[in-house]
Motif scaffolding. Structure first.
Motif, mmCIF file in Angstrom:
data_model
loop_
_atom_site.group_PDB
_atom_site.id
_atom_site.type_symbol
_atom_site.label_atom_id
_atom_site.label_comp_id
_atom_site.label_asym_id
_atom_site.label_seq_id
_atom_site.Cartn_x
_atom_site.Cartn_y
_atom_site.Cartn_z
ATOM 1 N N ARG A 73 0.823 -1.201 0.000
ATOM 2 C CA ARG A 73 0.000 0.000 0.000
ATOM 3 C C ARG A 73 0.862 1.259 0.000
ATOM 4 N NH1 ARG A 73 -4.236 0.894 4.847
ATOM 5 N NH2 ARG A 73 -2.261 0.739 5.964
ATOM 6 N N GLY A 74 0.571 2.187 -0.905
ATOM 7 C CA GLY A 74 1.385 3.391 -1.010
ATOM 8 C C GLY A 74 0.626 4.527 -1.655
ATOM 9 N N LEU A 75 1.366 5.456 -2.226
ATOM 10 C CA LEU A 75 0.800 6.645 -2.851
ATOM 11 C C LEU A 75 1.166 6.645 -4.327
ATOM 12 C CD1 LEU A 75 -0.506 9.524 -2.742
ATOM 13 C CD2 LEU A 75 1.804 10.389 -2.251
ATOM 14 N N LEU A 76 0.172 6.806 -5.192
ATOM 15 C CA LEU A 76 0.383 6.916 -6.631
ATOM 16 C C LEU A 76 0.042 8.337 -7.058
ATOM 17 C CD1 LEU A 76 1.005 5.599 -9.394
ATOM 18 C CD2 LEU A 76 -1.434 5.020 -9.536
ATOM 19 N N VAL A 77 1.033 9.050 -7.607
ATOM 20 C CA VAL A 77 0.835 10.414 -8.094
ATOM 21 C C VAL A 77 0.852 10.380 -9.616
ATOM 22 C CG1 VAL A 77 1.728 12.772 -8.126
ATOM 23 C CG2 VAL A 77 1.978 11.381 -6.057
ATOM 24 N N ILE A 78 -0.190 10.914 -10.253
ATOM 25 C CA ILE A 78 -0.303 10.921 -11.712
ATOM 26 C C ILE A 78 -0.249 12.366 -12.189
ATOM 27 C CG2 ILE A 78 -1.763 10.317 -13.680
ATOM 28 C CD1 ILE A 78 -3.046 8.265 -11.542
ATOM 29 N N ILE A 79 0.673 12.650 -13.106
ATOM 30 C CA ILE A 79 0.832 13.993 -13.668
ATOM 31 C C ILE A 79 0.611 13.881 -15.166
ATOM 32 C CG2 ILE A 79 2.360 15.989 -13.896
ATOM 33 C CD1 ILE A 79 3.896 14.973 -11.439
ATOM 34 N N SER A 80 -0.475 14.480 -15.671
ATOM 35 C CA SER A 80 -0.878 14.250 -17.055
ATOM 36 C C SER A 80 -1.870 15.321 -17.487
ATOM 37 C CB SER A 80 -1.522 12.865 -17.174
ATOM 38 O OG SER A 80 -2.130 12.676 -18.428
ATOM 39 N N ASP A 81 -2.018 15.493 -18.812
ATOM 40 C CA ASP A 81 -3.112 16.342 -19.290
ATOM 41 C C ASP A 81 -4.433 15.579 -19.334
ATOM 42 O OD1 ASP A 81 -2.730 14.738 -21.540
ATOM 43 O OD2 ASP A 81 -1.775 16.318 -22.716
ATOM 44 N N LEU A 82 -4.381 14.267 -19.129
ATOM 45 C CA LEU A 82 -5.562 13.405 -19.009
ATOM 46 C C LEU A 82 -6.421 13.384 -20.271
ATOM 47 C CD1 LEU A 82 -6.720 14.225 -15.345
ATOM 48 C CD2 LEU A 82 -5.319 12.306 -16.130
ATOM 49 N N TYR A 83 -5.810 13.591 -21.416
ATOM 50 C CA TYR A 83 -6.580 13.549 -22.655
ATOM 51 C C TYR A 83 -6.997 12.129 -23.032
ATOM 52 C CZ TYR A 83 -5.886 18.488 -23.718
ATOM 53 O OH TYR A 83 -5.921 19.854 -23.697
ATOM 54 N N ASP A 84 -6.324 11.139 -22.490
ATOM 55 C CA ASP A 84 -6.741 9.749 -22.673
ATOM 56 C C ASP A 84 -7.848 9.485 -21.662
ATOM 57 O OD1 ASP A 84 -7.007 7.130 -23.292
ATOM 58 O OD2 ASP A 84 -5.033 6.499 -22.606
ATOM 59 N N ASP A 85 -9.097 9.713 -22.102
ATOM 60 C CA ASP A 85 -10.218 9.875 -21.176
ATOM 61 C C ASP A 85 -11.140 8.663 -21.140
ATOM 62 O OD1 ASP A 85 -11.693 11.399 -19.348
ATOM 63 O OD2 ASP A 85 -13.055 12.113 -20.913
ATOM 64 N N GLY A 86 -10.636 7.483 -21.437
ATOM 65 C CA GLY A 86 -11.503 6.319 -21.527
ATOM 66 C C GLY A 86 -11.933 5.787 -20.162
ATOM 67 N N ASP A 87 -12.994 4.977 -20.180
ATOM 68 C CA ASP A 87 -13.486 4.370 -18.946
ATOM 69 C C ASP A 87 -12.462 3.433 -18.330
ATOM 70 O OD1 ASP A 87 -15.886 5.706 -19.231
ATOM 71 O OD2 ASP A 87 -16.889 4.034 -20.250
ATOM 72 N N ASP A 88 -11.567 2.874 -19.171
ATOM 73 C CA ASP A 88 -10.566 1.951 -18.641
ATOM 74 C C ASP A 88 -9.568 2.674 -17.737
ATOM 75 O OD1 ASP A 88 -9.612 3.362 -20.799
ATOM 76 O OD2 ASP A 88 -8.523 1.684 -21.708
ATOM 77 N N VAL A 89 -9.330 3.972 -17.986
ATOM 78 C CA VAL A 89 -8.462 4.764 -17.101
ATOM 79 C C VAL A 89 -9.121 4.917 -15.740
ATOM 80 C CG1 VAL A 89 -7.316 6.974 -16.755
ATOM 81 C CG2 VAL A 89 -7.464 5.997 -19.045
ATOM 82 N N GLU A 90 -10.402 5.272 -15.754
ATOM 83 C CA GLU A 90 -11.142 5.430 -14.500
ATOM 84 C C GLU A 90 -11.180 4.118 -13.725
ATOM 85 O OE1 GLU A 90 -15.490 7.072 -12.950
ATOM 86 O OE2 GLU A 90 -15.145 6.705 -15.077
#
Length: 293
Positions: free
Chosen positions: A175-192
């Motif tokens: 268990r830890g911390l995941l930090v995501i830095i992105s413009d998030l243009y890949d907006d599919g349900d699979d990302v969520e």
């Protein structure tokens, strides 16, 4: 105020990270990143030589017997910073720096902060696949290795966020911390779904959405030709397109904000002209106010 253009011009990412952290964490009364507290396991009878700080004095008062508390081993924080290095991150607005450079500065500051308190930090750079992976470790030498990798990072390729996140999550062995830095243009349900999976596992998630002011406001006058940096597709947009574009972007940002809020994910929107301390401070204050787990 930590101007990203000036910070980016320094060229020494280790110095930039230190200056950013020093200018950001002043005013925090406790570390914004902390590991998971030791968990109580069981009682056992006191033995000569046991540390008295583990004696349960309330239990002694009730039973007239001396017991000490036994704990499972305390674990430190393990943080994984995932940076989107797809071609869309190369875009630069009229002010500020390219998105990839802003992501680099932000990731370096977070890595310096986590490492500086003695915890482990790793790096995952991705686009259409995992470009580079450095497992989480602690210590100054490891931090320098991570900062070198960030310095060498450039933007290119299409985006496959879900695949990269799946790999980054699976590589977090506890268990830890995941930090995501992105413009998030890949907006599919699979990302969520991958983000939700990480939450179910027990990871803390922080999302920094990095955009330029032009991408948010569309301030262009007259007709402009827009090119998708990943597909090369071009479209002509005129004055009449402005309001429709703004509505679409507002809905896009609200969708990400709502998703993250619903799933207990910390979401921060930043633009590339925003000073680094402003981008980090509200997130760090929110973290510092949370009770240690």
């Amino acid at each position: 105020m930590l101007d990203p253009v000036l910070l980016n011009a320094i060229g020494n990412l280790e110095l930039v990270a230190r200056v950013t952290v020093d200018g950001t964490v002043s005013g925090l009364h406790r570390s914004p990143f902390h590991g998971y507290s030791a968990e109580f396991s069981q009682y056992r009878h006191y033995r000569p030589g046991d540390d008295l700080k583990y004696v349960d004095w309330k239990l002694l008062a009730r039973t007239d017997r001396i017991y000490t508390k036994q704990y499972r081993e305390t674990t430190n924080l393990v943080a994984q910073i995932a940076v989107d290095a797809s071609a869309s991150m190369a875009y630069r607005g009229r002010a500020g720096v390219p998105k990839i450079d802003y992501a680099r500065l932000l990731a370096a500051a977070l890595a310096h902060l986590v490492s500086g308190q003695g915890d482990s930090v790793g790096l995952a750079v991705y686009a259409d696949g995992m470009k580079r992976y450095i497992p989480g470790r602690g210590g100054p030498a490891h931090l320098r290795r991570l900062l070198v990798a960030l310095t060498e990072m450039d933007a290119g390729g299409s985006t496959a966020t879900a695949t990269a996140l799946r790999r980054a999550i699976d590589l977090l062995k506890r268990r830890g911390l995941l930090v995501i830095i992105s413009d998030l243009y890949d907006d599919g349900d699979d990302v969520e779904e991958e983000l939700r999976r990480a939450v179910r596992i027990g990871h803390g998630i922080a999302v920094f959405q990095v955009l330029t002011r032009e991408e948010v406001d569309f301030p262009f006058d007259g007709d402009v030709e827009l090119e998708d940096l990943e597909s090369g597709r071009k479209v002509l947009a005129g004055q009449a397109s402005r309001e429709g574009y703004r509505r679409e972007v507002a809905a896009f940002l609200d969708r990400w904000r709502s998703r993250c809020t619903a799933d207990g994910i910390d979401y921060t929107l930043v633009t590339t002209e925003m000073p680094l301390d402003r981008a980090l401070r509200s997130y760090l204050f929110r973290r510092a106010r949370r009770p240690a787990r």
